[in-house]
Scaffold this active site. Structure first.
Site, PDB file in Angstrom:
ATOM      1  N   SER A  51       0.842  -1.191   0.000  1.00 32.64           N
ATOM      2  CA  SER A  51       0.000   0.000   0.000  1.00 32.64           C
ATOM      3  C   SER A  51       0.886   1.253   0.000  1.00 32.64           C
ATOM      4  CB  SER A  51      -0.969  -0.033   1.185  1.00 32.64           C
ATOM      5  OG  SER A  51      -2.001   0.909   1.027  1.00 32.64           O
TER       6      SER A  51
ATOM      7  N   GLU B 144      -9.287  -5.667  -3.339  1.00 33.47           N
ATOM      8  CA  GLU B 144      -8.667  -4.500  -2.696  1.00 33.47           C
ATOM      9  C   GLU B 144      -9.694  -3.554  -2.052  1.00 33.47           C
ATOM     10  OE1 GLU B 144      -5.517  -3.848  -2.316  1.00 33.47           O
ATOM     11  OE2 GLU B 144      -4.375  -4.834  -3.900  1.00 33.47           O
TER      12      GLU B 144
ATOM     13  N   HIS C  68      -7.785  -5.765   0.751  1.00 38.05           N
ATOM     14  CA  HIS C  68      -6.532  -5.011   0.787  1.00 38.05           C
ATOM     15  C   HIS C  68      -5.681  -5.450   1.978  1.00 38.05           C
ATOM     16  CE1 HIS C  68      -3.990  -1.523  -0.044  1.00 38.05           C
ATOM     17  NE2 HIS C  68      -4.089  -1.122   1.210  1.00 38.05           N
TER      18      HIS C  68
END
Length: 544
Positions: A213, A331, A425
């Site tokens: 990320s 995600e 995610h």
């Protein structure tokens, strides 16, 4: 507030230790002697300062190398996390981070007992450049260390304390630039690794930077930053996002200049100059930044970040290193605040897409049809942020002649499926680190079954072998070919499986959209996609 000089003095004095067992590991590094702990076959050293505390007059200045200390430093406890706001209520990512402080430039080392010239992975945590810490339990490096990798996890300045730019800060610097302090921290940590990691059993000539990320974004920043060149030799970018970012003094791509954004924060804080701003408590600064809607990103300053990420990679000016890059199929399931609102029906969706995407609308609707609107909206944002970025990274590194490997994490398990969070995610992280038992309190729990353990073992093997040799492989698992001309990728579902041509058409569509926005000079590229997209600029020759 204690002065910077007092902090620096405190950091350089003798660290007295209580009596410890003979087997507790002691390392004599150039920065000083440290005593850690042994956990199984792995030595762990926690809370090592890699730079002087960025407090007082040193707030919003580049990090300064930590002077060597005398005596033995206790390295059995993690250092404070960097200043950050409290996590959102109900967040599956929320931890109790313990102490937080501006004095936070610490790193941690995991190394197998007897390690010598072992490959090194430097882990950069995620959290939107706003939250997180290198000491989070899910990032425990034990399992990778058992496979022969020396793992280093780092803290770096976050939010307004890590990325504020301002004309007065620029005037203070040698290069008339500001911002990017958190990125400069990461570079200083890599310099620490180069100077000291040999003493811990690592090889400074075989360093992989890795992150997820915002950590993946940081990996890309480091790949494009001239001051970071030569400090690492491979890269792993998990769920990275190659979005546009503010430029220091110029308004481009729909963004205000970074200095103007900073000036707005200073005005809202009621500070007349940098001396007054540095005297404000960090908690108040974070509150002010949140109130004006500040979102931290790197700053294109011509030196630390010379150009927009897409431009550096298009010009082939990024670090020529092998890479693993990938993303997760779900995600946005855990990041629904990034997704647009669902239109009232399929017809309204189609009309909006045709209005916004013009000649690209037919292809957009082919890839993202209106039959299942909610799923479509999740997919459009996922692909524009993470899917396109991952494939772009492996394409561009392949063009440089570097071994490049693409993956899709598409694995679900009962607790995640029940919560509607298939392959959400960051859900690959417990598998990559082998830390399924160390996830946050509200994280959908990974069951301790042989199937889950086998998948984690495979991913640990693939990642550690890439870190060691640039070729990802896993015992008893299929080979993972490079992306190459066949556009090969690896899917991690119930088991690893190689395939070719991930989501045909996804990359080309998003590449065309970004190309037009770049050519216009007036539109950003981030989560402003699908029904949230502005009207796409007309086609130009360079984007055909």
């Amino acid at each position: 507030m204690m002065s910077f000089r007092l902090y620096a003095l405190a950091a350089s004095v003798l660290f007295a230790l209580p009596a410890m067992a003979d087997q507790d590991p002691v390392v004599r590094a150039p920065t000083g002697t440290v005593q850690g702990v042994t956990e199984g076959s792995v030595n762990v050293f926690k809370g090592l300062p890699y730079a002087q505390p960025p407090v007082g007059d040193a707030r919003w200045k580049p990090p300064v190398e930590m002077p060597a200390w005398s005596g033995v430093r206790d390295a059995t406890k993690f250092g404070a996390a960097c200043m950050q706001p409290k996590a959102r209520n109900g967040s599956i990512y929320a931890w109790d981070l313990g102490a937080i402080s501006e004095d936070c430039l610490f790193l941690n080392v995991w190394a197998k007992q007897g390690a010598s010239k072992a490959p090194v992975m430097v882990w950069i945590h995620g959290g939107a450049l706003t939250t997180g810490s290198g000491s989070e339990p899910m990032y425990d490096g034990t399992k990778l260390a058992e496979r022969g990798v020396v793992v280093v996890s780092i803290n770096y300045r976050l939010g307004v304390l890590g990325y504020l730019a301002h004309p007065q800060l620029s005037a203070e610097s040698n290069g008339n630039i500001s911002g990017n302090y958190g990125l400069l921290d990461q570079i200083e940590a890599l310099r620490w690794v180069k100077r000291n990691i040999t003493a811990f059993g690592g090889d400074p000539s075989n360093v992989t930077i890795a992150g997820e990320s915002a950590g993946g974004l940081s990996v890309m920043y480091l790949m494009t930053s001239p001051p970071a060149r030569g400090l690492f030799h491979k890269a792993i970018a998990q769920s990275a996002y190659m979005i546009s970012t503010p430029e220091l003094k110029q308004a481009r791509f729909g963004e205000f200049p970074a200095e103007a954004i900073g000036a707005r924060i200073v005005e809202a804080a009621g500070a007349k100059d940098m001396t007054a701003l540095r005297a404000i408590e960090p908690e108040k600064l974070m509150e002010v930044a949140a109130r004006v809607g500040y979102f931290p990103l790197g700053t294109i300053d011509g030196r630390v970040l010379p150009r927009q990420l897409v431009d550096v990679f298009d010009r082939g000016e990024q670090a020529p290193v092998p890479i693993i890059a990938g993303f997760n199929s779900g995600e946005i399931r855990s990041l629904r605040f990034l997704a647009p609102p669902v239109p009232k029906n399929g017809k309204a969706y189609q009309l909006t897409i045709r209005e916004r995407y013009a000649d690209l609308a037919d292809e957009f609707l082919r890839l993202y049809p209106s039959a299942k609107l909610e799923e479509t909206l999740l997919a459009t944002t996922r692909d524009a942020l993470y899917g396109w970025t991952a494939e772009r990274l492996v394409r561009k590194q392949t063009e440089l002649g570097q071994s490049s490997f693409l993956y899709l994490f598409d694995h679900g398990y009962p607790a995640a499926e029940k919560a509607g969070l298939h392959a959400f995610h960051a859900s690959e992280l417990p598998y990559v680190f082998g830390t399924a038992a160390r996830t946050p309190p509200l994280w959908p729990k990974v069951p301790p079954t042989p199937e889950e353990t086998e998948l984690s073992d495979a991913m640990l093997d693939y990642w550690s072998s890439f870190i060691r040799t640039t070729e990802p492989s896993a015992t008893g698992q299929p080979s993972w070919p490079a992306y190459g001309s066949t556009r090969t990728y690896m899917t991690f579902d119930s088991e690893p499986k190689a395939a070719t041509r991930l989501m045909p058409g996804m990359y080309e569509l998003n590449e065309a959209v970004v190309c037009r926005r770049r050519a216009s000079g007036a539109q950003s590229w981030n989560w402003n996609v699908g029904v949230l997209s502005p009207q796409l600029p007309p086609p130009v020759e360079q984007c055909r």
